[in-house]
Design an enzyme around this catalytic site. Sequence first.
Site, short mmCIF file in Angstrom:
data_model
loop_
_atom_site.label_atom_id
_atom_site.label_comp_id
_atom_site.label_asym_id
_atom_site.label_seq_id
_atom_site.Cartn_x
_atom_site.Cartn_y
_atom_site.Cartn_z
CB THR A 55 -0.93 -0.16 1.27
OG1 THR A 55 -1.60 -1.48 1.37
CG2 THR A 55 -1.83 1.10 1.26
CD GLU A 56 -0.68 5.96 -1.14
OE1 GLU A 56 0.05 6.63 -1.40
OE2 GLU A 56 -1.81 5.87 -1.82
CG LEU A 57 5.10 2.89 -3.84
CD1 LEU A 57 5.74 4.19 -4.60
CD2 LEU A 57 5.36 1.75 -4.61
CB ILE A 58 4.09 0.89 3.23
CG1 ILE A 58 3.38 2.08 3.41
CG2 ILE A 58 4.74 0.54 4.53
CD1 ILE A 58 1.97 1.91 4.26
CB SER A 91 4.75 7.10 -2.58
OG SER A 91 3.56 6.58 -2.06
#
Lengths: 421, 476
Positions: free
Chosen positions: B145-148, B298
Amino acid sequence: MKALMFGWEFPPHILGGLGTASYGLTRGMWECGDMDITFVIPKPFGDEDRSFANIIGTSQVPVAWREVNRDYVDSRIGAVMDPDLYFRLRDHIYADFNYMRTNDLGCIEFSGKYPANLLEEINNYSITAGVIARTLDFDIIHSHDWLTYPAGIHAKQVTGKPLVVHVHATEYDRSRGKPNPTVYGIERDGMTHADHIITVSNLTRQTVIDHYGIDPAKVTTVHNAVVPLDEELLRIENPRPSKEKVITFLGRITMQKGPEYFVEAAAKVLRNCSNVRFVMAGSGDMMDKMISLAAERGIADRFHFPGFQKGRQVYEMLKASDVYIMPSVSEPFGISPLEAMQMGVPSIISKQSGCAEILDNVIKTDYWDIDAMADAIHAIISYPALYKQMREDGLAEVAQITWDKAGQKVINIYNKVLGRG
Amino acid sequence: MKAICFNFEIHQPFRLKRYRFFDIGRDHYYYDDFLNDDIFERIARQSYVPAAETILKMIDATEGRFKCSIAISGTAFEQFERYCSEFIDLLKRMADSGCVEFVAQPYAYSLASLTDPEEFADQVAATCSMLHNRLGVKPKIVRNTELIYFDDLAPQLVQMGFKGCLTEGAKHILGWKSPNYVYTAASAPKLKLLLRNAKLSDDIAYRFSDSSWPEFPLTADKYINWIASTPVEEQIVNIFLNMETFGDMQPATSGIFAFLEALPRFAAEHGIDFVTPSEAISKIKAVGELSVVHPISSADEARDTSAWLGNRLQHEAFDKLYSVAERVRKCNNRALKQDWQYLQTCDHFFYMSTKRKADGSMHALFSPYETPFAAFTNYMNVLADFLMRVEEEFPSKVDNEELNSLLLTIANQGNEIEALNKELSSMRKNIEQYNIEHRPAEKPAKKAEKPKADKTKAAKADKPAKAPAKKAEKKS
């Protein structure tokens, strides 16, 4: 720069928000430096803070010549006015006002409140303003609220100095849209004569433009601020520690403040939560109606009316509260939620309040939306994270809302009006 | 030889309806269908569908030289099925073209990786099976998720069978290093990392139509030139964008689709290729290890998890939600499990952010709520109802271990019953067989009928007979 300000109230003898705001603003302007402010009020008591402004009481301004000696004047009014100023003022009496009721010093008596003959008092205030304007030297005139607009106009007419009027409230707010024509007339007169108009919120600015037909270019918003609280007030202990949550309404119980929406929201909350009490502190013409409304909704056992609170009591009340609520139908600014935030009490305010324009860490609802209001109350008392977040961010936010910033804005307006860019 | 690696993210949450506290315990439907439908159809029409069509056109025009990757969340996929099913066909065509790689990610686009590895694994697996069932693809690459991303995640990803992971080229992690290389995870060297080039990605995502930007207007020619002028050793440029950048964030009138379409032509002129993430990690050698102790993402200026877990409200909501994770996984109530997914979507926490300035305006832009407090209040009311339902399923006075043993007993008994039933039927077959063998004289017509009757009779008669026997057995 020298400013002549006309006001009606000044702390510590105040009756509403006007005095607090006038005081804060004057002080804030003084803090910006290079300001010499004379503040005119109807009736000083002698215990006002005079460190940042010269205070003149119109009840010490002679409008009829009396042959008196200096010692006598000093003994009579020395506590509130320098006798030299009395004699300077006496030299500028511009007409024979002996037909009026004057005292031994040739002065008109003022109550300094909002008496039944308020219009007469406003007129008298304007008469004395003429004497003051002729005596003193100043660059600009600043009138706070409609009571002093006639005085401002008078001063402008005799000196030709520019007039700034400060709109703390309008008749539209006070009457829920059914203005008293006399008051409206005085307000509009002041606004049309003014070189610039300062409003306490964009909401009020819009009222001034829409209902008084004023050119928008002439109206600027300067939001009110708060004076940081004394250590002593912050240290107040909660007088009534209890596991029950307390939701507080503080203010005049009048149509403008929307008390009935608070009662209705309370009824909704009480249908689902038992561990909560509601307080409506204040007095006003709708109080009896509210008491019977609370009884009618069957919540009178948990809905309390402690009456008018003043001074320290206000802060004790806030200290004992978990939520502060201001469901005003129309509030030009509304300083009380800021005071609640200073005491660390999360606030719910109506979107129809001027202070909603500058506050972030409060919950805003429409005044008529009792569902949203009930929901907000429930959320703050049920979710500790929300309470803490609002409390801490609220404290930080309100600490940034200071009068010197507002004062600087007013000084900038002065410069613009005076063409000093 | 340089290459561009595109990844397009498609995600939409199930936004919650206005849920008052007096609805708690009374209303168990939490979603604003009208709003979701409205937003989804608008974005699908303006962005998803034209963007997918553009990509297909580009693949055709370049005869398969244009390649990219797509990540889609389960919550978005479900909304496509509901509101815009024609998009699924476009996805299928992209999958069939072989030029579009599908990347796995948590089903609910949740923050589970930060607190609950088991939940994270379940959700990624759910997305994989969704992609396999609907599009016939098997993802080898994953993006959270969201480049975590953070070190502890890498071994888990390897264990789940992923070869590569997409994440943010966060400046505070990279320091002097460039994101334009392939890296390996310090905590699991088998896992390759592709890092988003934040500058070049955001040039498209946020600045493309900003006329106050000195580089405005951005043309495909100029953009490819920037990429071409990076140092020769830098072989890959990772441009990770949200799909709605095309047509929604940057409106069609800004020329964003034409820009996208023109990229392959100018890339070809400079000898720049397009690769999928899988190709990138197999073709390009990794230059070094990257260690990420604290999670990066991100989102926001800080590129950490503060967009969702930056204040007390967000932590409170997050902790309350995941406090029941284990219980929800144990239960079989499908409606409850579905809500569990939808409530985890990170957007709900994003709306509660109290950040100000540029970050704050980004949060406010996406939020259906007027204030973070309203977002929190509404979410907590929904969560209160959800928690009550979990409580009804498994009372909280039964602790997890006790619950485990109870569930185990139930499961064991189920297995036992199944085993006994099997035994029973095989016994019955034996008896039939015995009967057939020992009565060869009977007529064939009767033979066909008899076993049938026997069976039903046996089923009726035997079961109650056996059950008490079983009980008796146990008691003894």
